[in-house]
Design an enzyme around this catalytic site. Sequence first.
Site, PDB file in Angstrom:
ATOM      1  N   CYS A 188      16.839  12.989 -19.275  1.00 44.52           N
ATOM      2  CA  CYS A 188      15.463  13.442 -19.830  1.00 44.52           C
ATOM      3  C   CYS A 188      15.184  14.843 -19.292  1.00 44.52           C
ATOM      4  CB  CYS A 188      14.483  12.208 -19.131  1.00 44.52           C
ATOM      5  SG  CYS A 188      12.847  12.461 -19.671  1.00 44.52           S
ATOM      6  N   TYR A 207      -6.804  -4.930 -27.255  1.00 42.07           N
ATOM      7  CA  TYR A 207      -8.124  -4.421 -28.306  1.00 42.07           C
ATOM      8  C   TYR A 207      -8.639  -5.697 -29.087  1.00 42.07           C
ATOM      9  CZ  TYR A 207      -6.433  -0.115 -26.004  1.00 42.07           C
ATOM     10  OH  TYR A 207      -6.318   0.543 -24.898  1.00 42.07           O
TER      11      TYR A 207
END
Length: 443
Positions: A94, A338
């Site tokens: 990474c 949500y």
Amino acid sequence: MSEEGINVPRALASGPSAFIPAKELLIDGPNQDILIESFLSLGRVDHLTMVMALHPAYLSCYQRTQHALLELDGPLPCHWRHYIAILAAARHHCAYLVHQHSAGFLEAGGEEGWLCSLRHAPTKLRSLQTLNKLLAHRPWLITQQHIQELVSPGAEPRWSLAELIHAVILMAHTHSLCSFVWGCGLNPEPDHVGGYTFQPSSPGHLPRSPHSPAHEDGRPELVDGEVEVELLMKRMVELQQQQECTQEEMVTRFERERSESIPTALVRGAPPGLVLCLVEEPEFRYEDFAPRGEQSPHIMRAQDYSWEDHGFSLVNRLLPDMGQLLDEKFQVVSGLTYHRMAMHEDVDTCTLRKALWNYIHCLYGIRYDDYDYGGVNVLLERSLKVFVKTMACHPEQTTARIYHAFWRHFRHSEKVHANLIVMEARLQAALLYTLRAITYYMR
């Protein structure tokens, strides 16, 4: 300027993510406040923060944990903390996080030579390498002997338990963050290698950094999105109404899930030089917890060693307040909802979120006796499993094709939500194996 013969650097990639259109990240709403706050405290808003800001409640507790791990008083010096994070990020190739922590390392007074080769770093830091590779790729292999070699009175140089727990959490936190960086296709920052170029882009093609996630042209052909989502919602309701099955059947379903053959993506080319020089045994990678036909390691039953009953208190004892911060992060991501799914509102997504979390723990050999793993197969379609397994187990192989193949009619924010679940479930799984080994050592 170019008319005067001066080369002007241009951004190599457009926006924070190679997978998510920039316009979807720069929207008014609650995430604006947290971005402004981030800018005022750090002087910039990096790509990781911009993507994570799609979920402000999670971002704020993530930032508190990150700040405590890297900045607040603790047993490890500041430049060591960044260096440990660099070594952890390098395991998953990474470059994004290696760049970020390299800057922090140098700002904290670290020696530049350490970034060129592991040989220049202190022996004590180099002694973490075995634990680093196991935590990143096969945490179930970590035993109390690994802990003993680092902390027992005969160990040279010796780690204190407080120092070691700080290092372990830093490594596991960074490994899981690599999953998020690759899984969201984060582009390099402008000041990273590969963030800018002087070369003009060829018509119709934007050059990209070789270290950023691979772009792949074309999405898979879409089936009727409405039907796909309706079917998933119907399955969720059916699961909630399903009668309980026997304990034997639950174990059988877990074993079936665990040994299912889910292929993951292509193997990438060699990682960039700045990453490779910091990786010992680069050939040591993830292997399935239970390869078919082989003797698998012992399953970790969540009832025998869990975060809530065992890990949390151990971390808080050895590194005050850190258990609380991690627990808050786990709670927020588990409860984050949500109440919507794709084009539908007022949806209870609890069963789907739980299936995702438990599937990742299943990949890591952790079983919940009270969970019916039949639900994983019902709710997680194969393309989602391919994405989740790639991201959780070898995130450096995540590609745009894998990202776009699952939940094709969901919002990007919902896919980022899935990434957060993978990241935190992976972190908790890796920590559980290490904390169990520390517990056995302390007995």
